[in-house]
Design a protein around this motif. Structure first.
Motif, PDB file in Angstrom:
ATOM      1  N   ALA A 126       4.348   9.772  -7.408  1.00 43.08           N
ATOM      2  CA  ALA A 126       5.317  10.006  -8.487  1.00 43.08           C
ATOM      3  C   ALA A 126       4.591  10.272  -9.806  1.00 43.08           C
ATOM      4  CB  ALA A 126       6.253   8.806  -8.627  1.00 43.08           C
ATOM      5  N   GLU A 127       3.511   9.558 -10.045  1.00 45.97           N
ATOM      6  CA  GLU A 127       2.773   9.754 -11.296  1.00 45.97           C
ATOM      7  C   GLU A 127       2.143  11.137 -11.362  1.00 45.97           C
ATOM      8  OE1 GLU A 127       1.550   5.177 -12.507  1.00 45.97           O
ATOM      9  OE2 GLU A 127       0.096   6.422 -11.446  1.00 45.97           O
ATOM     10  N   MET A 128       1.681  11.638 -10.232  1.00 45.41           N
ATOM     11  CA  MET A 128       1.069  12.965 -10.244  1.00 45.41           C
ATOM     12  C   MET A 128       2.132  14.055 -10.404  1.00 45.41           C
ATOM     13  SD  MET A 128      -2.142  12.711 -10.365  1.00 45.41           S
ATOM     14  CE  MET A 128      -2.197  11.089 -11.143  1.00 45.41           C
TER      15      MET A 128
ATOM     16  N   ALA B 289       8.024   5.297 -12.639  1.00 45.96           N
ATOM     17  CA  ALA B 289       7.399   6.624 -12.662  1.00 45.96           C
ATOM     18  C   ALA B 289       8.417   7.696 -12.289  1.00 45.96           C
ATOM     19  CB  ALA B 289       6.205   6.663 -11.715  1.00 45.96           C
ATOM     20  N   GLU B 290       9.277   7.397 -11.319  1.00 46.15           N
ATOM     21  CA  GLU B 290      10.273   8.384 -10.903  1.00 46.15           C
ATOM     22  C   GLU B 290      11.271   8.671 -12.011  1.00 46.15           C
ATOM     23  OE1 GLU B 290      10.343   7.776  -6.057  1.00 46.15           O
ATOM     24  OE2 GLU B 290      11.842   6.767  -7.265  1.00 46.15           O
TER      25      GLU B 290
ATOM     26  N   GLY C  94       0.813  -1.207   0.000  1.00 44.84           N
ATOM     27  CA  GLY C  94       0.000   0.000   0.000  1.00 44.84           C
ATOM     28  C   GLY C  94       0.845   1.255   0.000  1.00 44.84           C
TER      29      GLY C  94
ATOM     30  N   ASP D 133       7.035  -0.233 -10.412  1.00 45.60           N
ATOM     31  CA  ASP D 133       6.232   0.827 -11.033  1.00 45.60           C
ATOM     32  C   ASP D 133       6.639   2.196 -10.517  1.00 45.60           C
ATOM     33  OD1 ASP D 133       4.766  -0.737 -12.674  1.00 45.60           O
ATOM     34  OD2 ASP D 133       2.907  -0.644 -11.499  1.00 45.60           O
ATOM     35  N   ASN D 134       6.884   2.230  -9.228  1.00 43.19           N
ATOM     36  CA  ASN D 134       7.245   3.489  -8.593  1.00 43.19           C
ATOM     37  C   ASN D 134       8.554   4.024  -9.166  1.00 43.19           C
ATOM     38  OD1 ASN D 134       7.261   5.622  -6.796  1.00 43.19           O
ATOM     39  ND2 ASN D 134       8.296   4.444  -5.208  1.00 43.19           N
TER      40      ASN D 134
ATOM     41  N   LEU E 218       9.651  10.787 -14.470  1.00 44.41           N
ATOM     42  CA  LEU E 218       9.614  12.142 -13.898  1.00 44.41           C
ATOM     43  C   LEU E 218      10.948  12.847 -14.082  1.00 44.41           C
ATOM     44  CD1 LEU E 218       8.536  14.437 -12.098  1.00 44.41           C
ATOM     45  CD2 LEU E 218       9.070  13.029 -10.100  1.00 44.41           C
TER      46      LEU E 218
ATOM     47  N   ALA F  65       4.091  -5.964  -3.589  1.00 42.12           N
ATOM     48  CA  ALA F  65       4.874  -4.794  -3.176  1.00 42.12           C
ATOM     49  C   ALA F  65       6.048  -4.577  -4.125  1.00 42.12           C
ATOM     50  CB  ALA F  65       5.377  -4.982  -1.741  1.00 42.12           C
TER      51      ALA F  65
ATOM     52  N   PHE G 243      -0.055   8.299 -19.188  1.00 38.27           N
ATOM     53  CA  PHE G 243       0.921   7.685 -18.289  1.00 38.27           C
ATOM     54  C   PHE G 243       1.622   6.530 -18.984  1.00 38.27           C
ATOM     55  CE2 PHE G 243      -2.155   9.934 -15.807  1.00 38.27           C
ATOM     56  CZ  PHE G 243      -1.398  10.560 -14.851  1.00 38.27           C
TER      57      PHE G 243
ATOM     58  N   ASP H 194       3.246   5.842  -2.962  1.00 32.61           N
ATOM     59  CA  ASP H 194       4.425   6.487  -3.543  1.00 32.61           C
ATOM     60  C   ASP H 194       4.330   6.532  -5.051  1.00 32.61           C
ATOM     61  OD1 ASP H 194       5.688   7.085  -1.230  1.00 32.61           O
ATOM     62  OD2 ASP H 194       7.215   5.521  -1.367  1.00 32.61           O
ATOM     63  N   ASN H 195       3.841   5.442  -5.600  1.00 31.01           N
ATOM     64  CA  ASN H 195       3.737   5.346  -7.049  1.00 31.01           C
ATOM     65  C   ASN H 195       2.788   6.401  -7.600  1.00 31.01           C
ATOM     66  OD1 ASN H 195       3.972   4.350  -9.637  1.00 31.01           O
ATOM     67  ND2 ASN H 195       2.331   2.859  -9.344  1.00 31.01           N
ATOM     68  N   LEU H 196       1.622   6.511  -7.001  1.00 31.30           N
ATOM     69  CA  LEU H 196       0.675   7.507  -7.484  1.00 31.30           C
ATOM     70  C   LEU H 196       1.219   8.912  -7.273  1.00 31.30           C
ATOM     71  CD1 LEU H 196      -2.171   7.284  -8.789  1.00 31.30           C
ATOM     72  CD2 LEU H 196      -2.957   8.427  -6.735  1.00 31.30           C
TER      73      LEU H 196
ATOM     74  N   VAL I  88      -4.012  -2.829  -3.427  1.00 35.54           N
ATOM     75  CA  VAL I  88      -4.187  -3.255  -2.041  1.00 35.54           C
ATOM     76  C   VAL I  88      -5.521  -2.804  -1.446  1.00 35.54           C
ATOM     77  CG1 VAL I  88      -1.717  -3.163  -1.697  1.00 35.54           C
ATOM     78  CG2 VAL I  88      -3.112  -1.218  -1.065  1.00 35.54           C
TER      79      VAL I  88
ATOM     80  N   CYS J 239       4.802  -2.985  -7.247  1.00 32.09           N
ATOM     81  CA  CYS J 239       4.511  -1.570  -6.993  1.00 32.09           C
ATOM     82  C   CYS J 239       5.801  -0.770  -6.932  1.00 32.09           C
ATOM     83  CB  CYS J 239       3.768  -1.396  -5.669  1.00 32.09           C
ATOM     84  SG  CYS J 239       2.070  -1.926  -5.721  1.00 32.09           S
ATOM     85  N   GLU J 240       6.805  -1.353  -6.300  1.00 30.01           N
ATOM     86  CA  GLU J 240       8.069  -0.645  -6.180  1.00 30.01           C
ATOM     87  C   GLU J 240       8.684  -0.429  -7.562  1.00 30.01           C
ATOM     88  OE1 GLU J 240      10.985  -2.482  -3.690  1.00 30.01           O
ATOM     89  OE2 GLU J 240      12.377  -0.818  -3.915  1.00 30.01           O
TER      90      GLU J 240
ATOM     91  N   CYS K  11       3.886   1.501  -1.129  1.00 37.53           N
ATOM     92  CA  CYS K  11       4.518   1.598  -2.445  1.00 37.53           C
ATOM     93  C   CYS K  11       3.521   2.161  -3.460  1.00 37.53           C
ATOM     94  CB  CYS K  11       4.991   0.236  -2.921  1.00 37.53           C
ATOM     95  SG  CYS K  11       6.445  -0.366  -2.076  1.00 37.53           S
ATOM     96  N   GLU K  12       2.286   1.705  -3.366  1.00 41.61           N
ATOM     97  CA  GLU K  12       1.289   2.177  -4.311  1.00 41.61           C
ATOM     98  C   GLU K  12       1.045   3.678  -4.134  1.00 41.61           C
ATOM     99  OE1 GLU K  12      -2.470   0.208  -4.140  1.00 41.61           O
ATOM    100  OE2 GLU K  12      -3.250   1.333  -5.841  1.00 41.61           O
TER     101      GLU K  12
END
Lengths: 255, 255
Positions: free
Chosen positions: A143-145, B143-144, A134, B139-140, B147, B133, B81, A139-141, B94, B136-137, A136-137
């Motif tokens: 970063a996406e925003m 995204a970074e 959760g 993906d995170n 960015l 997790a 995205f 954080d992911n969103l 989650v 998600c990490e 991580c998710e």
DNA sequence: CGTAAAGTTGAATTCTTTCAAACACGGTGG
DNA sequence: CCACCGTGTTTGAAAGAATTCAACTTTACG
């Protein structure tokens, strides 16, 4: 600077004990931690917790302070990522070891709780693993925003978003005093986060301040016209809020 | 368009069965799935899997196809995205339910496996939760890096990064034919992903093609000078690769 | 109090956008 | 089979946003 602690004494006074990973850890394991399990780590302002390329050996939860993540690519070029605020985690997540993709520098004196073996803890505790997912998710969103904002907005909107996003995240932990929040970022930091130059950040801040949206003084920022900021970039904030509510649901109201 | 399947028959021929969530699911549960557990969902090109604001009711694993995530903010403004490629997940993670932050549209005919109750599955399977997790990490970090790239790079570098990033992610699943990959993105899609205008993407593509870095024809892209692309934006690719290796370690070599 | 670091300002340049129009291509229907 | 239409791509010229370079002012701190 880096010593073992008894969980009971250290956590019982921690403002983050009902949030994030800590909430789950404390719920389930109570006071029976082995002293190896949790370590306290202090990092003074301007010092590094780790540097890009370092081999990491644990997961860190920021208890108090402000951490800046950044990468140096070419000489003279620095990419700054969204800040880590109290209650949030950094370092290892689901790996047993990893090379740091970026450096972590304290902008204020900071205190961490270090978990050397989060992966193995998660292996025996699916609720913990799910909370980690959760986080991580979230954080992911986030970063996406930031990505959407930086990609599609002009300088004024980027700065407005940064301020609102920080405000919201600090407010979640009760780290605001009304509309005032700590603000240790320099203009060069803002520039390197938002993909602008220091010069242009300076001009942009001047415009926003002149419009009466906020003031910055002595490393504190006070929002004067929340509504105006929100109407500028609320679009980018809402998904983050929604995600936080969904992933961390009950935390929000337990403190 | 949306019906239950027997896991055994459907998964045994799936190229993703040794990756990501599927790897863990199959490892542990083998062929004993209740028919409710997994559903097959088909979405034709240009159709939506869901739209922003929809209430979601499951987690989707893309079996084949190509999914574009996007948000409409103001009229005429679309934020796109990073694409979802085969083997990757979208939808609920989650939470038990959530409002979609963005719309999911198929750029090619696509097939999904839908897991209606991933959260409860994770609750009894910490290895699954930990893999979630890890995804998600990953993906995170992705995204970074988008960015960082969008914030700090000019148009040429952004386009180069997009191409390399897609190539690497497709190559992980063996979806390349040498240096050729499927490429259903229009120039307007690239523009809305990278924060450029269609016009400027067009000019930038023209330059890169003229320099002999790649060609695009009939919805396929062929990299002609990998080295040149890599020297342009390899900095942004490496952390993603490293994270993938760490989080998903053994997957890479098991197929 | 003095130096270094951070912030401010101006003018010229560069990259990207905007607006507008033309071109290419694939599919459809006469 | 070809004309037609829509969608996506290409090109040009002018306008705009952000950068660069350089100098100057203010603030922080030993």
């Amino acid at each position: 600077m880096n010593y073992h602690i008894k969980l009971a004494s250290f956590c019982s006074t921690c403002p983050n004990r009902r949030f994030g990973l800590c909430q789950i850890l404390l719920e389930q394991i109570s006071n029976q931690w082995h002293p190896q399990t949790l370590q306290r780590v202090l990092v003074k302002a301007k010092q590094h917790l780790f540097r890009q390329g370092n081999q990491l050996d644990g997961t860190f939860i920021l208890r108090e302070g402000w951490i800046q993540l950044y990468r140096i690519t070419e000489p003279g070029k620095r990419e700054v990522f969204p800040s880590i605020l109290p209650g949030e985690i950094l370092g290892l997540y689901v790996e047993d070891q990893a090379t740091a993709a970026y450096s972590a520098k304290a902008l204020q004196d900071s205190v961490f709780c270090k978990i050397p073996n989060l992966v193995s803890l998660c292996g025996t505790n699916s609720k913990l693993a799910l909370r980690l997912a959760g986080l991580c998710e979230f954080d992911n969103l986030k970063a996406e925003m930031y990505l959407a904002n930086v990609a599609h907005c002009d300088a004024k909107e980027r700065v407005a978003f940064l301020i609102l996003e920080l405000y919201r995240r600090l407010e979640l932990r009760g780290l605001n005093k009304g509309f005032t929040i700590p603000f240790p970022l320099m203009q060069a930091d803002i520039a390197d986060m938002l993909g602008l130059t220091t010069v242009h950040v300076n001009r942009t801040l001047a415009v926003l301040k002149a419009e009466g949206l906020f003031v910055i003084q002595k490393h504190e920022l006070t929002i004067l016209d929340f509504q105006a900021l929100y109407s500028l970039v609320g679009e980018y904030l809402e998904p983050i809020n929604e995600c936080y509510r969904n992933c961390m649901n009950d935390c929000r109201y337990m403190i």
